[in-house]
Scaffold this motif. Structure first.
Motif, mmCIF file in Angstrom:
data_model
loop_
_atom_site.group_PDB
_atom_site.id
_atom_site.type_symbol
_atom_site.label_atom_id
_atom_site.label_comp_id
_atom_site.label_asym_id
_atom_site.label_seq_id
_atom_site.Cartn_x
_atom_site.Cartn_y
_atom_site.Cartn_z
ATOM 1 N N LYS A 77 43.236 -1.611 -98.203
ATOM 2 C CA LYS A 77 43.284 -0.250 -97.652
ATOM 3 C C LYS A 77 41.959 0.478 -97.886
ATOM 4 C CE LYS A 77 48.286 0.291 -98.109
ATOM 5 N NZ LYS A 77 49.399 1.031 -98.776
ATOM 6 N N GLY A 78 41.353 0.255 -99.044
ATOM 7 C CA GLY A 78 40.060 0.878 -99.310
ATOM 8 C C GLY A 78 38.977 0.378 -98.374
ATOM 9 N N THR A 79 39.037 -0.910 -98.033
ATOM 10 C CA THR A 79 38.061 -1.474 -97.104
ATOM 11 C C THR A 79 38.231 -0.889 -95.710
ATOM 12 O OG1 THR A 79 38.054 -3.535 -98.389
ATOM 13 C CG2 THR A 79 37.131 -3.636 -96.171
ATOM 14 N N GLN A 80 39.465 -0.592 -95.334
ATOM 15 C CA GLN A 80 39.707 0.028 -94.024
ATOM 16 C C GLN A 80 38.898 1.309 -93.864
ATOM 17 O OE1 GLN A 80 43.938 0.588 -94.017
ATOM 18 N NE2 GLN A 80 44.399 -1.534 -93.454
ATOM 19 N N GLU A 81 38.750 2.056 -94.951
ATOM 20 C CA GLU A 81 37.999 3.308 -94.890
ATOM 21 C C GLU A 81 36.528 3.070 -94.569
ATOM 22 O OE1 GLU A 81 39.302 6.451 -95.245
ATOM 23 O OE2 GLU A 81 41.194 5.355 -95.102
ATOM 24 N N ARG A 82 36.047 1.863 -94.868
ATOM 25 C CA ARG A 82 34.642 1.536 -94.600
ATOM 26 C C ARG A 82 34.380 1.227 -93.124
ATOM 27 N NH1 ARG A 82 30.347 1.150 -98.483
ATOM 28 N NH2 ARG A 82 31.259 1.459 -100.532
#
Length: 684
Positions: A535-540
Motif C-alpha cells: 500500500k505504501g508503494t502505491q502512493e509512489r
C-alpha cells in the motif's frame, strides 16, 4: 483504450520469451536441462543483450531482438564445439581439487530432466512464486500506465524512447541523451535495452513497458534465480523446492523496495540475477552437495553472466564478488583439511591456496576502483547498531516492519547448516556478510571507514537493504528443508510404536509436509508488514494533485501536446518537474531528459534568457536552432524538493514569459500550462 494488467498478458509472455530465449539457447547447448537451464537463461541473456548492444553500436547496426538472438546462436554453437572438442580429450571437467573426495563432495554430474518429480515440483513452485509476485507488484504499481513519482524515473523512461529512436542500446553511448553533445560516460543500460526491445515488439507504451519489466524482473527472473541457487547448493527435498516460490515472494526488501525507492530498475535487474550467479560459482568451486555442471561450461557461461551483472549494474557485480568470498573460504578449508588428513600433497595444497588467495587480493584492488566518487553518495548513518542488526536479522530493513515467519525459517536453516556441517555452510556465511554491509550502512560513521566499506553502493542503505533477501531467501528454504527432515525423524520414531507409520512413514511425512506448506504460505503472504508496504508503494505511483513528479493535470497537458505541437519540435522543460518525461510519453524531444544533465549551448541560452527574447536576438537564434517553440510550465512540486530545495531560480529565463510578451498559453489544466513561444516567429 485504458491499459489494464489483463491486456498486458500477451506482452508479458512475449517479454518473458525475449528475456529467456537467448540465454536458454546457450544453456541447452551446454547440456543443461529443466529448471537449471531456465535458471541460467536470464543471466546469460542479460550478458548477451549488453554485449551485443555495444557491438551493434560500434558497427553502426540498429539494435533489435535479432541482434542478441544471433549472438546467442553464435555463442551456443561456439560453446558446443568447445565442449565437444575438450570433452573428447577428457578435459571438459577439471580434476577433483583433492585426491579422496569428502563425503559431501560428490563429483559425479547429476543431470536434470524436464519431467522428473523434483523438476516438476520446482516448476510448480516457480509458477506459484510468479503468481504471488505478479499480484503484489501489480497492486503496488496500480495501473500499468502509472509512473513512479521518484527521482530517476524520467531518465529510465526517456532512455527507452531514446534507444528506440536512435537504434543504439549501448551502455557506452546511452549517456549521449543527457551529455549535451559532450563525450558520454559509461552507464549500465542493459535493463533499458531489454525494455526497448519489448517496447518495439509489443507496441505498448513506455510507462507500461517499464512496469512490465518490474514484473518480469521480480516475478519471473527472481523466483527462477532463487530456485537455481537452492538446487545448485543442496539436495533439496520436495517440500523445500515447493516453498521456494512462496518464500521468494515474502520480503519487502526485494523485489518490492527497488520499485518503491529510486526507482532503481537496473539495480533490481542485477540483484534478481545474483542468486544464479552465486550458485554457478559454487558449482565451479564444488562447494555444493550436488554437482550439476562441468568446469568448462560453467566457466563459459559464467563469463557472460558476469558481464551481464556488470552491464545491469556494476555494484551488483561487486556485491557478487564480495558474497562469493565465503565460497573461497570454504574451498580453502576443505583443501587444508584434505592435506591434514594426508589426502592431498602439502605442496599441491599450498599451490591451490595461493591460487585461491588471488581472489580476495583482486577483490581488494577492485574495491577501490569500481565505485562511484564519494560525492555521488554521501548517505549518513541513521540508526543504532543494535537496531540495525535486528532489522537485518528479522527482515525489517529500513524500519518496514519485522517479518517473523520467514526470518525464523532462515534461522532454522542456519542452525541446520551448522549442525549437519554441510558443505553449503557458505550460504550462512554469505548471509551474515550481506547483513554486515546493511548494518554498516545504517550505523557506521565516516571515521570508522564508511566510505571504504560502503562506497561501492553510494553508502545507500536502501540498496544494501535490497541485498539481504538474496541470501535470506535461500536460507529460509533451507529452514523448510530442515523442518521436513525433523518431521521425518519424528514420524520415524513414532513408527516404532505405530505400525502404519512404520510402513508408510516416508509418504506420510511428505504428504504432511506438503499440506503444512499451505498455511505457511498463507501466513507469509498475509503478513501485515508486507501488505502495508504494498500500500505504501502505491502512493509512489499515484498521479495525485500534489504528486512529487507528475500530477494528473500535468500528465493531461503532456498527453494533449500532439494537438498543438508540430511533429519534430523540441519542447522546453524544467527538468526538476515532471515535464522532463515528456519525451518518453510523446516522442517530442526535450531540452533536458533528467535533472542531472549537461545543457547544450542553445539550451543554456534558453534557460537563462528566454524571457528576453523580444529584445535579444541570440535567444531567438537558440530557439530556432533547437526548434523549441513550446514550453511546458509545471508549477507543482519538484522531485525531491524536500531534500534538494527549489530549482526554479536556476532557470531565470523561464519566468514571466507571458507578462514579457514572449509566449502565450495554448492549453492548460490546473497549474500546468503549455506555452507557445511567440517572440521568435513561427515554427518552420
Amino acid at each position: 483504450m485504458e491499459t489494464t494488467w489483463a491486456s498486458l498478458t500477451i506482452p508479458l509472455i512475449v517479454g518473458a520469451l525475449i528475456i529467456l530465449i537467448p540465454g536458454l539457447i546457450v544453456a541447452l547447448a551446454m547440456r543443461q536441462r529443466g529448471v537449471e537451464a531456465l535458471g541460467l537463461a536470464a543471466p546469460i541473456s542479460v550478458g548477451i543483450f549488453g554485449v551485443s548492444a555495444i557491438f551493434a553500436s560500434k558497427v553502426g547496426v540498429r539494435f533489435s531482438f535479432l541482434i542478441p538472438l544471433a549472438f546467442a546462436v553464435i555463442l551456443a554453437g561456439l560453446g558446443y564445439l568447445i565442449c565437444r572438442l575438450l570433452g573428447s580429450r577428457g578435459w571438459l571437467d577439471f580434476p577433483a581439487p583433492q585426491k579422496r573426495r569428502d563425503q559431501q563432495e560428490n563429483t559425479a554430474i547429476v543431470r536434470s530432466g524436464w519431467f522428473t518429480p523434483q523438476t516438476l515440483a520446482a516448476g510448480l513452485s516457480v509458477l506459484v512464486g510468479f503468481i504471488l509476485l505478479y499480484i503484489s507488484i501489480a497492486r503496488a504499481i496500480g495501473r500499468p500506465e502509472y509512473i513512479s513519482q521518484t527521482y530517476d524515473v524520467n531518465f529510465h523512461l526517456n532512455a527507452i524512447r531514446y534507444m528506440a529512436d536512435t537504434g543504439d542500446a549501448s551502455s557506452l553511448t546511452i549517456a549521449n541523451m543527457t551529455s549535451g553533445g559532450e563525450a558520454p560516460t559509461f552507464y549500465p543500460a542493459v535493463w533499458h535495452g531489454i525494455a526497448t526491445v519489448i517496447y518495439q515488439v509489443t507496441g505498448i507504451s513506455v510507462p507500461a513497458t517499464a512496469n512490465l519489466m518490474s514484473v518480469l524482473v521480480g516475478a519471473v527472473i527472481w523466483p527462477l534465480s532463487v530456485m537455481y541457487l537452492v538446487r545448485s547448493t543442496m539436495r533439496a527435498s520436495i517440500p523445500a523446492l515447493l516453498s521456494v516460490g512462496v518464500v521468494s515472494a515474502s520480503f519487502t526488501a526485494f523485489p518490492m523496495l527497488l520499485i518503491n525507492f529510486g526507482v532503481l530498475y537496473p539495480n533490481s535487474l542485477g540483484l534478481a540475477l545474483l542468486p544464479t550467479v552465486l550458485g554457478l560459482f559454487a558449482q565451479l568451486l564444488r562447494t555444493v552437495q550436488v554437482r550439476r555442471i562441468e568446469t568448462v561450461p560453467a566457466l563459459y557461461m559464467g563469463f557472460f553472466m558476469a558481464l551481464g551483472l556488470a552491464l545491469a549494474h556494476p555494484n551488483v557485480l561487486m556485491t557478487m564478488l564480495a558474497l562469493a568470498l565465503p565460497i573461497i573460504l570454504v574451498r580453502a578449508v576443505l583443501q587444508i583439511r584434505a592435506a591434514w588428513r594426508g589426502e592431498l600433497k602439502p605442496l599441491v595444497c599450498v599451490m591451490q591456496l595461493v591460487l585461491l588467495a588471488i581472489y580476495p587480493i583482486t577483490l581488494n584492488i577492485l574495491w577501490g576502483i569500481v565505485r562511484p566518487p564519494r560525492e555521488a553518495g554521501g548517505w549518513e548513518p541513521t540508526q543504532w547498531d543494535s537496531t540495525a542488526v535486528g532489522e537485518a536479522l528479522l527482515n525489517g530493513q529500513m524500519s518496514n516492519g519485522l517479518l517473523w515467519t520467514v526470518s525464523v525459517l532462515a534461522l532454522m536453516g542456519a542452525y541446520y547448516l551448522l549442525r549437519t556441517r554441510s558443505i553449503g555452510v557458505w550460504l550462512l556465511l554469505s548471509w551474515v556478510y550481506v547483513m554486515y554491509f546493511y548494518v554498516a550502512a545504517r550505523w557506521m560513521v565516516w571515521d570508522d571507514g564508511r566510505d571504504w566499506v560502503l562506497g561501492v553502493w553510494y553508502h545507500d542503505p536502501f540498496r544494501l537493504a535490497a541485498n539481504v533477501p538474496i541470501l535470506a531467501a535461500p536460507m529460509a528454504v533451507v529452514g523448510v528443508h530442515a523442518a521436513y527432515q525433523w518431521l521425518k525423524a519424528v514420524i520415524a520414531v513414532l513408527g516404532e510404536r505405530i505400525a502404519p507409520l512404520k510402513e508408510h512413514g516416508g509418504i506420510i511425512s511428505l504428504a504432511l509436509a506438503v499440506i503444512l506448506l499451505i498455511p505457511l504460505g498463507i501466513n507469509l503472504q498475509t503478513d501485515p508488514n508486507i501488505q502495508g508496504y504494498i500500500k505504501g508503494t502505491q502512493e509512489r505511483y499515484l498521479p495525485k494533485s500534489d504528486a512529487s513528479l507528475l500530477s494528473a493535470d500535468e500528465r493531461d497537458v503532456i498527453e494533449h501536446l500532439h494537438d498543438y505541437v508540430p511533429t519534430g519540435e523540441t519542447v522546453i522543460v524544467q527538468p526538476w518537474t515532471g515535464s522532463a518525461v515528456t519525451y518518453a510519453l510523446t516522442g517530442y524531444k526535450v531540452t533536458a531528459a533528467h535533472p542531472l544533465y549537461t545543457a547544450t549551448p542553445d539550451a543554456r541560452e534558453i534557460y537563462q534568457h528566454l524571457n528576453e527574447a523580444a529584445d535579444n536576438p541570440a535567444v531567438c537564434s537558440a530557439v530556432q536552432n533547437s526548434k523549441a517553440y513550446y514550453y511546458l510550465d509545471f508549477k507543482g512540486r519538484e522531485i525531491n524538493e524536500e531534500i534538494r530545495g527549489d530549482h526554479h531560480s536556476q532557470y531565470p529565463g523561464l519566468e514571466n514569459l507571458q507578462q514579457k510578451g514572449v509566449a502565450e498559453p495554448v492549453y492548460s489544466k490546473g497549474e500546468a500550462t503549455l506555452y507557445r513561444i511567440t517572440a521568435c516567429g513561427t515554427p518552420q
